[in-house]
Design a protein around this motif. Sequence first.
Motif, short mmCIF file in Angstrom:
data_model
loop_
_atom_site.label_atom_id
_atom_site.label_comp_id
_atom_site.label_asym_id
_atom_site.label_seq_id
_atom_site.Cartn_x
_atom_site.Cartn_y
_atom_site.Cartn_z
N UNK A 139 9.57 -0.99 -8.32
CA UNK A 139 8.65 0.14 -8.49
C UNK A 139 7.22 -0.33 -8.21
N UNK A 140 6.85 -1.49 -8.77
CA UNK A 140 5.52 -2.03 -8.51
C UNK A 140 5.34 -2.31 -7.02
N UNK A 141 6.39 -2.84 -6.40
CA UNK A 141 6.30 -3.16 -4.98
C UNK A 141 6.11 -1.89 -4.15
N UNK A 142 6.79 -0.80 -4.55
CA UNK A 142 6.61 0.46 -3.81
C UNK A 142 5.18 0.95 -3.95
N UNK A 143 4.64 0.84 -5.17
CA UNK A 143 3.25 1.25 -5.38
C UNK A 143 2.34 0.44 -4.46
N UNK A 144 2.61 -0.88 -4.40
CA UNK A 144 1.81 -1.76 -3.55
C UNK A 144 1.91 -1.35 -2.09
N UNK A 145 3.12 -1.06 -1.66
CA UNK A 145 3.32 -0.71 -0.25
C UNK A 145 2.58 0.58 0.09
N UNK A 146 2.59 1.54 -0.84
CA UNK A 146 1.89 2.79 -0.58
C UNK A 146 0.38 2.54 -0.55
N UNK A 147 -0.11 1.76 -1.51
CA UNK A 147 -1.55 1.51 -1.56
C UNK A 147 -1.99 0.71 -0.33
N UNK A 148 -1.24 -0.35 -0.02
CA UNK A 148 -1.65 -1.22 1.08
C UNK A 148 -1.43 -0.61 2.45
N UNK A 149 -0.54 0.34 2.53
CA UNK A 149 -0.23 0.92 3.83
C UNK A 149 1.11 0.41 4.31
N UNK A 150 2.01 1.33 4.61
CA UNK A 150 3.35 0.96 5.06
C UNK A 150 3.26 0.18 6.37
N UNK A 151 3.83 -1.00 6.38
CA UNK A 151 3.86 -1.78 7.61
C UNK A 151 2.70 -2.75 7.76
N UNK A 152 1.76 -2.73 6.80
CA UNK A 152 0.61 -3.64 6.92
C UNK A 152 0.85 -4.87 6.04
N UNK A 153 0.87 -6.03 6.68
CA UNK A 153 1.18 -7.27 5.96
C UNK A 153 0.02 -7.70 5.07
N UNK A 154 -1.18 -7.79 5.66
CA UNK A 154 -2.35 -8.18 4.87
C UNK A 154 -2.63 -7.12 3.80
N UNK A 155 -2.43 -5.87 4.16
CA UNK A 155 -2.61 -4.79 3.19
C UNK A 155 -1.75 -4.99 1.97
N UNK A 156 -0.51 -5.46 2.17
CA UNK A 156 0.37 -5.63 1.03
C UNK A 156 -0.12 -6.77 0.14
N UNK A 157 -0.73 -7.81 0.74
CA UNK A 157 -1.27 -8.90 -0.10
C UNK A 157 -2.41 -8.37 -0.97
N UNK A 158 -3.37 -7.69 -0.32
CA UNK A 158 -4.55 -7.23 -1.06
C UNK A 158 -4.15 -6.21 -2.12
N UNK A 159 -3.27 -5.30 -1.74
CA UNK A 159 -2.85 -4.28 -2.72
C UNK A 159 -2.07 -4.92 -3.85
N UNK A 160 -1.26 -5.94 -3.54
CA UNK A 160 -0.50 -6.61 -4.59
C UNK A 160 -1.43 -7.29 -5.58
N UNK A 161 -2.48 -7.93 -5.06
CA UNK A 161 -3.44 -8.58 -5.97
C UNK A 161 -4.13 -7.52 -6.82
#
Lengths: 289, 334
Positions: A223-245
């Motif tokens: 669930x947290x990972x889905x939230x991260x993926x939505x925030x960071x942008x689907x398909x964006x690798x760097x986005x997922x790092x920043x959103x995860x942090x």
Amino acid sequence: MDLFFNLAINGLATGMLIFLLAAGLTIIFGLMDVLNFAHGGLFAWGAYSGVWIYDISGSFLVAILGAIVTGLLLGALTEWLIIKPVYGNHVQQILITLGFMLVLSEMLKVVFGPNQKSAAPPAYLDGSWQLGDVILIKYRIFIILVGALVYGITYFILKRTRIGLIVRAGVMNKEMVQSLGINIRLVFMLVFMVGSAMAALGGVLLAPYSGVIYAEMGMEFAILAFIVVVIGGMGSFTGSLLAAILVGMAQAFMAYYVSELSLAVNMLLMFAVLIFRPQGLFGGKGEAA
Amino acid sequence: MGRSTGIYVIIALLLAVLPFVYDDRIILSLVMQVFIFGIFAMSYDLLLGFTGIVSFGHAMFFGIGAYSVAIVLNQNEATLFYLLLGTLLAVAVAGIVSFIAGVLTLRLQSHFYAMLTLALAGLFMVAAEKMRSLTGGNEGFVLMVPDMFIDTSGPTLYLTCLIVLVVFFFLVRRFTQSPVGKVLMAIRENEQRVESIGFSIMYYKVIASMISGIVASIAGVLYVLSLQFVDTSVFATDVTLDALLMTIIGGVGTLVGPIIGAGIIEFAHHWLSDLADVHWIFKRWIILFGIVYILAVIFFPRGIVGTLQEIWIKRKYKKQQGKEATKDKNEAAS
């Protein structure tokens, strides 16, 4: 000040764990247009197999390698059995991957028993360093370093190598890549395996961090990972790092100050992103196709 | 339409007589659970089967229904008036939440609604755990229900559940046959085309999301009446998964299918749990269902009822073709 540092390091460590889960999710989505709801199950399998191997071998390094191998194998199996039959049909993909998640987490209970298991970090990562007023817990620093390393290596592979070039091109336009004579299906499989291995690595790293592992943790972190993926942008690798942090930090600070709101804050972040920037903070994809 | 309605009415009447001629209380309360989960799965089918929206947090509407009634009854007197008030509250909250979830994500790809509802359900579960003064936290609480429903395996509650199921079945079926329902099915088949004809897809999808949420909350209300107890498990992903299994196995987009699916899952659950004494693997019966479910998604995406309908229509079509062929032959001969 030391409290701030402790919470920040805590948040960073949680963020890195979520990143390991979200990165595979987002790359697989970007490349294959598949949102894998079973990803959390791979995470839990990584944790259980890692702890099991650690108990047998006594070496944490072997445990990590074992979890990665488990992730690779399960990833290959998932791609071959579950994803391949339903390419191109979104609704079926979503339904079938959730079903597989169910099977994965129930299988955990069959193989390793239904009770939660405890896990401890190895002696050389146990304890903490004292730096003035700030206490640095070794294991958290270790997680952050591993997360940064994984990010660095993956970033390097994606940006500097030929296989990375193919993957990035595939994310943009897979038909074109295929028409250039590259077996995109093989690339799919490899990316899926690597993504699963990252999730499994996240799982085995989480085990000593939280102290206990249980079959449902896959879903919680997913669930947290889905939230991260939505925030960071689907398909964006760097986005997922920043959103995860971001999510990890929000989680850590809110858990300390207003523990009731820690999940709510992340949900609110996601709501805000969905309202104002539905393609995510760093993503170009995500609009209805 | 005429003949199938007749068959449904007859089945409903037979089920209504059941508690007066058959008094195995365990089976009767199991049948009642089938009614309740039938309503729940039907509401899920409205989303998945008729509009093509996948929700992974349907449990939250079920839980909203359960907790609304439980809290209202618990804080006030256990009378019919407060039961109705709680039901109204359930409907209102479910309507608002499903509206928000729909407006936020239904203009995006189908993944988003699935993810958002999954996360929202998690949020509700945490909220129910934390608001201890209202919800009793993890342990939940036992509640008083109006006198007429006190006997949980008595005929009053059984008949109430049956009546609600029948009423909602016909209402929802009427809805799917209405112009709005036709638009929803068209959206499921081809979204772009419906949009280019000039329909506002968002509007119709949000309507489907809201009706589905509200019907699901009614199922939650009945569920809490049948248990006279509520805890956070009503928000669990398992509840959503149950609805998914029932809908997929029974037959997506058929309305009757999910109810039959509810029957299969509930009875199978009951019997397989009994088998747990024989061998421990039956405790993990959910694996079996997971595998059946995965196979169903790949090979029988239409479920039991859908597959039967397909066979039925094919046979009818063949018969008709055969008749026409003989007619043509006869005409040619003459």
